[in-house]
Structures are given as structure tokens and as C-alpha cells.
Design an enzyme around this catalytic site. Sequence first.
Site, PDB file in Angstrom:
ATOM      1  N   GLY A  14       2.411  -0.827   4.413  1.00  0.00           N
ATOM      2  CA  GLY A  14       1.589  -0.616   3.224  1.00  0.00           C
ATOM      3  C   GLY A  14       0.684  -1.798   2.948  1.00  0.00           C
ATOM      4  O   GLY A  14       0.772  -2.842   3.609  1.00  0.00           O
ATOM      5  N   ASP A  15      -0.234  -1.602   2.011  1.00  0.00           N
ATOM      6  CA  ASP A  15      -1.114  -2.686   1.545  1.00  0.00           C
ATOM      7  C   ASP A  15      -1.997  -3.264   2.639  1.00  0.00           C
ATOM      8  O   ASP A  15      -2.268  -4.466   2.672  1.00  0.00           O
ATOM      9  CB  ASP A  15      -0.274  -3.813   0.900  1.00  0.00           C
ATOM     10  CG  ASP A  15       0.662  -3.254  -0.155  1.00  0.00           C
ATOM     11  OD1 ASP A  15       0.191  -2.431  -0.947  1.00  0.00           O
ATOM     12  OD2 ASP A  15       1.848  -3.605  -0.149  1.00  0.00           O
ATOM     13  N   LYS A  18      -6.036   0.626   2.968  1.00  0.00           N
ATOM     14  CA  LYS A  18      -6.412   2.038   3.145  1.00  0.00           C
ATOM     15  C   LYS A  18      -7.431   2.473   2.094  1.00  0.00           C
ATOM     16  O   LYS A  18      -8.339   3.234   2.390  1.00  0.00           O
ATOM     17  CB  LYS A  18      -5.183   2.951   3.001  1.00  0.00           C
ATOM     18  CG  LYS A  18      -4.132   2.743   4.046  1.00  0.00           C
ATOM     19  CD  LYS A  18      -2.939   3.652   3.808  1.00  0.00           C
ATOM     20  CE  LYS A  18      -2.072   3.288   2.625  1.00  0.00           C
ATOM     21  NZ  LYS A  18      -1.406   1.984   2.707  1.00  0.00           N
ATOM     22  N   GLY A  19      -7.233   1.988   0.863  1.00  0.00           N
ATOM     23  CA  GLY A  19      -8.134   2.363  -0.239  1.00  0.00           C
ATOM     24  C   GLY A  19      -9.557   1.952   0.075  1.00  0.00           C
ATOM     25  O   GLY A  19     -10.497   2.723  -0.116  1.00  0.00           O
ATOM     26  N   THR A 127       9.884   0.475  -6.030  1.00  0.00           N
ATOM     27  CA  THR A 127       8.859   0.185  -7.048  1.00  0.00           C
ATOM     28  C   THR A 127       9.298   0.675  -8.434  1.00  0.00           C
ATOM     29  O   THR A 127       8.561   0.517  -9.397  1.00  0.00           O
ATOM     30  CB  THR A 127       7.535   0.860  -6.671  1.00  0.00           C
ATOM     31  OG1 THR A 127       7.787   2.270  -6.530  1.00  0.00           O
ATOM     32  CG2 THR A 127       6.986   0.319  -5.358  1.00  0.00           C
ATOM     33  N   GLN A 176       1.680   4.194   1.425  1.00  0.00           N
ATOM     34  CA  GLN A 176       2.700   3.372   2.105  1.00  0.00           C
ATOM     35  C   GLN A 176       2.283   3.145   3.572  1.00  0.00           C
ATOM     36  O   GLN A 176       1.109   3.040   3.824  1.00  0.00           O
ATOM     37  CB  GLN A 176       4.098   3.993   1.989  1.00  0.00           C
ATOM     38  CG  GLN A 176       4.700   3.890   0.593  1.00  0.00           C
ATOM     39  CD  GLN A 176       4.173   4.953  -0.338  1.00  0.00           C
ATOM     40  OE1 GLN A 176       4.192   6.121  -0.010  1.00  0.00           O
ATOM     41  NE2 GLN A 176       3.715   4.558  -1.500  1.00  0.00           N
ATOM     42  N   SER A 248       0.141  -4.329  -5.928  1.00  0.00           N
ATOM     43  CA  SER A 248      -0.815  -3.786  -6.901  1.00  0.00           C
ATOM     44  C   SER A 248      -0.126  -2.834  -7.870  1.00  0.00           C
ATOM     45  O   SER A 248      -0.683  -2.480  -8.898  1.00  0.00           O
ATOM     46  CB  SER A 248      -2.000  -3.109  -6.201  1.00  0.00           C
ATOM     47  OG  SER A 248      -1.570  -2.335  -5.124  1.00  0.00           O
TER      48      SER A 248
HETATM   49  P1  IMP Z   1       9.880   3.311  -3.277  1.00  0.00           P
HETATM   50  O1  IMP Z   1       8.850   4.011  -2.482  1.00  0.00           O
HETATM   51  O2  IMP Z   1       9.412   2.934  -4.659  1.00  0.00           O
HETATM   52  O3  IMP Z   1      11.190   4.059  -3.304  1.00  0.00           O
HETATM   53  O4  IMP Z   1      10.199   1.905  -2.558  1.00  0.00           O
HETATM   54  C1  IMP Z   1      10.790   1.848  -1.270  1.00  0.00           C
HETATM   55  C2  IMP Z   1      10.241   0.675  -0.476  1.00  0.00           C
HETATM   56  O5  IMP Z   1       8.870   0.922  -0.168  1.00  0.00           O
HETATM   57  C3  IMP Z   1      10.243  -0.658  -1.217  1.00  0.00           C
HETATM   58  O6  IMP Z   1      10.442  -1.681  -0.266  1.00  0.00           O
HETATM   59  C4  IMP Z   1       8.843  -0.738  -1.815  1.00  0.00           C
HETATM   60  O7  IMP Z   1       8.445  -2.061  -2.079  1.00  0.00           O
HETATM   61  C5  IMP Z   1       8.050  -0.129  -0.682  1.00  0.00           C
HETATM   62  N1  IMP Z   1       6.780   0.493  -1.130  1.00  0.00           N
HETATM   63  C6  IMP Z   1       6.631   1.676  -1.739  1.00  0.00           C
HETATM   64  N2  IMP Z   1       5.326   1.941  -1.950  1.00  0.00           N
HETATM   65  C7  IMP Z   1       4.648   0.897  -1.447  1.00  0.00           C
HETATM   66  C8  IMP Z   1       3.255   0.608  -1.330  1.00  0.00           C
HETATM   67  O8  IMP Z   1       2.382   1.361  -1.734  1.00  0.00           O
HETATM   68  N3  IMP Z   1       2.934  -0.584  -0.744  1.00  0.00           N
HETATM   69  C9  IMP Z   1       3.888  -1.430  -0.256  1.00  0.00           C
HETATM   70  N4  IMP Z   1       5.202  -1.191  -0.325  1.00  0.00           N
HETATM   71  C10 IMP Z   1       5.576  -0.039  -0.920  1.00  0.00           C
HETATM   72 MG    MG Z   2      -0.926  -0.798  -1.907  1.00  0.00          MG
END
Ligand code: IMP
Ligand code: MG
Length: 334
Positions: A14-15, A18-19, A127, A176, A248
Site C-alpha cells: 500500500g501507499d 496509486k491515487g 486501521t 492496499q 493517510s
Molecule cells: P485493515 O485493512 O484495517 O484490517 O488492516 C490490516 C493491515 O493492512 C494493517 O497492517 C494495516 O495497516 C494495513 N492497511 C490497510 N489499509 C492500508 C492502506 O491503505 N495502506 C497501507 N496499509 C494498509
Molecule cells: Mg494509502
Amino acid sequence: MINYADVIVDLQAGDTGKGKVCNSLSQIPNEYTHVVRYNGGGNAGHTIYKNGKKIVTHFIPSGIVNGVKSIIGPGCVVNPIKLMQEIQQLESNGVEVIGNLFIDKRTHIITPEHIDRDSTDTKIGTTKTGNGPCYSDKYSRNGNRAQHAEILEPFLIDIYEELHGNESKILFEGAQGFELDIDWGDYPYVTSSHCTVGSALMNGVPPQKIRRVYGICKAYNTYVGAKEYEVPSKLFDKIREVGNEYGSTTGRPRQIGWTNLDDIIKACNINGVTHLVVNKVDVLEQVGTFKLIHKGNELPFVTKEFFKIYFENTIKKSCGLIREIIFSESINKI
Ligand code: IMP
Ligand code: MG
């Protein structure tokens, strides 16, 4: 009829920007009629700069800022209250949302109870947006779909009718990343959805219609969550500051590591990446260190040019579907 579909997929955790890529591609005149989000919910944070203003979207596809019809697909989960706040934030930044935002009726709803359940997590470092519990309920067949939320009614569509009933040129926007994919990621340190190109196909689009797959990675790697990923160092602290590597959605500091080419190769091959975008090369340039992991070794590069050449040659040798590799240095364009 669907003319073609391009997919944006994150190859790391992630991060990766993509946006930014979605914003850039959806500005090309007549290229896309629809931008479709295919996974995730409020856990995502897509940062876009529009007319110098920073806009962060969580549920709504980034294409909305360019007036392209934007669909939240059935593989996503939506928190209606947060969605309304996001709509207001976009409108106050001059983005026309009404008439451009649509939600497939099958999309599942995040409830306050999902957020409560998520709030007690310490194991994964989620998150806390209710994402996992919502997908849990969906798969155990106890969930609620968008078609049951009155507040969402003005936005509801059947994605099949919308995409197949019009001349569609689709840009799929993933959330993600491959390393957080429920199956391919480092389980259990993953999210609860599918983050691969396969997830885009679950929107009722035949695989033969996929034209390009944009794989997005960064010149270095980041991860947020409970797993200990970063080997602490002053250099990584510097990358975090220069790259502004803070979540973010949650504001948490992202853990930093070097980009692992073996992982990028795997992600490119599994997702059928045709166009690879390597973002934030300028951050390593500012920090003054270029490194990559390949075949388990940490390789230093004296200059940016050597870094790019090694990156490009290694990927091209191992990923037969790659047509183009783009190294991106600016925050606004690819
Ligand atoms: P969840 O998706 O909130 O259940 O989080 C599960 C894992 O995915 C955690 O380690 C979060 O920090 C990570 N995660 C979820 N969405 C993002 C994202 O958009 N960017 C980076 N990490 C993410
Ligand atoms: Mg992000």
C-alpha cells in the site's frame, strides 16, 4: 459493451501512489468512461493533489476529481456516515460528486458494531475502520448490502447494467497492495480483501477485456501494522521524513525498508503487469542513498542512473509481460 479495462494494482504494502497514477490517467481526454474501486474500504487513503490542494479519499475512487463516473464496486465495503463526510469534503474542494458517484448495490456496509469489534485489535495493527469485521460478516453471510441502506439509495446501481449497458472504458483502482492481500500477503499481517488484479475481474468484467495492468511500487518499501518490519536506522528515519511516510488514514509512521526486486518480480508476474510505475525515486535522491534487495542481497548504487538501469534490466529479464517501466519523480504526474 465493455471496450477495455485497465487495472491499477499496488505491488507492495500500500501507499505506493496509486491515487496519483489514477488521477493522472483519468485526466487523459476520452480514455476512460468509468473509474471503479475494486477492494477495501475506509482503511485506504488515496492522496491526490488538485489545483495545489491536497485531497484524501478513502472510499471514493480518485477519478472523481476529474469528473469521470466513479463506481464503488461490489468487492468494497462502505461506511455510509464516513462516505457522506467524504462527499462533503470533495464538494467543498469544488469536486462534483452528485451525478458522478455510484455504488454497486451488492457492496457491503460497515456498521458501528464492525468498528467496535475492530477497535480491540492489537495483533494485526489494523486501521480500526471496521474493515475486517465487515468482510467477516460478508463471508459468513451475516452482512448488510448497500441496497439496504436508505442513505445510499441515490447512488445505487447494478454494476453489470452500468458497465455492459454502456460503451465502457474502465480504469480499475485497487486499494492496499499485493503484500497485504489476504492470500498472497504475509498472513495474518494482511487486510481482509483481495488486492490482486483478480479482484478487478470480480466486478463482472471478462478477463479478455483487460488491456493494461499498471503495477505501482515505490523506490523503497513501506509497511504499516503490528509486524516488526523496519530494522531501525537513521537512514530510514530520514526517508520517512523526506517521503512524508505517515499513514493517510491513521497518521501512523510507516515502517521503511528497501524495495525487494524478488517481491516486485513475483507481484508483476502474478498480476500480469504491463506498465510498471516506480514512484518517489526523488526521495532516495534527496536522502542520497540508493539500495535494492535482489536474490537476498542488499545492493548499493552509486547514482540514480545505476539504480534505474539495474531495476529496469532485472524486471525486464524476469517479467515477460512488461512493456514499459516509468520512474516517477514528481508528486503530480507519472
Ligand atoms: P485493515 O485493512 O484495517 O484490517 O488492516 C490490516 C493491515 O493492512 C494493517 O497492517 C494495516 O495497516 C494495513 N492497511 C490497510 N489499509 C492500508 C492502506 O491503505 N495502506 C497501507 N496499509 C494498509
Ligand atoms: Mg494509502
